[in-house]
Design a protein around this motif. Structure first.
Motif, PDB file in Angstrom:
ATOM      1  N   SER A 127      -4.715   4.404  -0.471  1.00 55.25           N
ATOM      2  CA  SER A 127      -4.499   4.917  -1.820  1.00 55.25           C
ATOM      3  C   SER A 127      -3.217   4.353  -2.409  1.00 55.25           C
ATOM      4  N   VAL A 181     -15.295   2.536 -10.421  1.00 54.61           N
ATOM      5  CA  VAL A 181     -14.184   3.331  -9.874  1.00 54.61           C
ATOM      6  C   VAL A 181     -14.427   4.821  -9.987  1.00 54.61           C
ATOM      7  N   ARG A 189     -13.394   7.628  -7.477  1.00 50.32           N
ATOM      8  CA  ARG A 189     -12.303   7.141  -6.627  1.00 50.32           C
ATOM      9  C   ARG A 189     -10.965   7.102  -7.379  1.00 50.32           C
ATOM     10  N   PHE A 190     -11.005   6.784  -8.660  1.00 49.27           N
ATOM     11  CA  PHE A 190      -9.777   6.665  -9.455  1.00 49.27           C
ATOM     12  C   PHE A 190      -9.711   7.828 -10.447  1.00 49.27           C
ATOM     13  N   MET A 239      -5.429   5.981  -7.339  1.00 46.49           N
ATOM     14  CA  MET A 239      -6.512   5.154  -6.821  1.00 46.49           C
ATOM     15  C   MET A 239      -6.726   5.480  -5.347  1.00 46.49           C
ATOM     16  N   LEU A 283      -9.579   2.580  -1.704  1.00 50.62           N
ATOM     17  CA  LEU A 283      -9.486   1.219  -2.240  1.00 50.62           C
ATOM     18  C   LEU A 283     -10.244   0.227  -1.366  1.00 50.62           C
ATOM     19  N   ASP A 316     -10.990  -4.179  -5.420  1.00 47.46           N
ATOM     20  CA  ASP A 316     -10.044  -3.577  -6.362  1.00 47.46           C
ATOM     21  C   ASP A 316      -8.782  -4.421  -6.533  1.00 47.46           C
ATOM     22  N   TYR A 367      -3.073  -4.925 -12.577  1.00 48.57           N
ATOM     23  CA  TYR A 367      -3.428  -3.745 -13.362  1.00 48.57           C
ATOM     24  C   TYR A 367      -2.476  -3.631 -14.554  1.00 48.57           C
TER      25      TYR A 367
END
Length: 112
Positions: free
Chosen positions: A17, A60, A63-64, A79, A82, A86, A90
């Motif tokens: 994460s 995502v 998960r995000f 996040m 992962l 990914d 960003y």
């Protein structure tokens, strides 16, 4: 002038994460939607998550998690789970004073 500064990127193992943060500074009178985008090597910049409900990327979802604090002018991206897919730079995006602003990006690398 409005500036956005991202932080929190780095190297993480698959399944791990990371939490990205973006702080805005400058003369900000109104804040609209905030979002995170990412750009993988050789690919276009794509939307990851937005504070506009329903605009999150399907890849995502679950998960995000995006969160915002309008008073502090920050937007975060938690996040989890992962994967190497990914891996990307960003970027934070914010509509402020009716204009679109971008940060310079923070690199996230997911690798064992």
């Amino acid at each position: 002038q409005v500036q956005l500064v991202e932080s929190g990127g780095g190297l993480v193992q698959p399944g791990g994460s990371l939490r990205l943060s973006c702080a805005a500074s400058g003369s900000i009178f109104t804040i609209g939607p905030m979002a995170w985008y990412r750009q993988a090597p050789g690919k276009e910049r794509d939307l990851v998550a937005s504070t506009d409900a329903g605009r999150n990327s399907a890849s995502v979802r679950g998960r995000f998690v995006i969160s915002r604090d309008s008073a502090k002018k920050t937007v975060n991206l938690q996040m989890n789970s992962l994967t190497p897919d990914d891996t990307a730079v960003y970027y934070c995006n914010m509509v402020a004073n009716g204009r679109d602003y971008w940060g310079k990006g923070t690199l996230v690398t997911v690798s064992s």
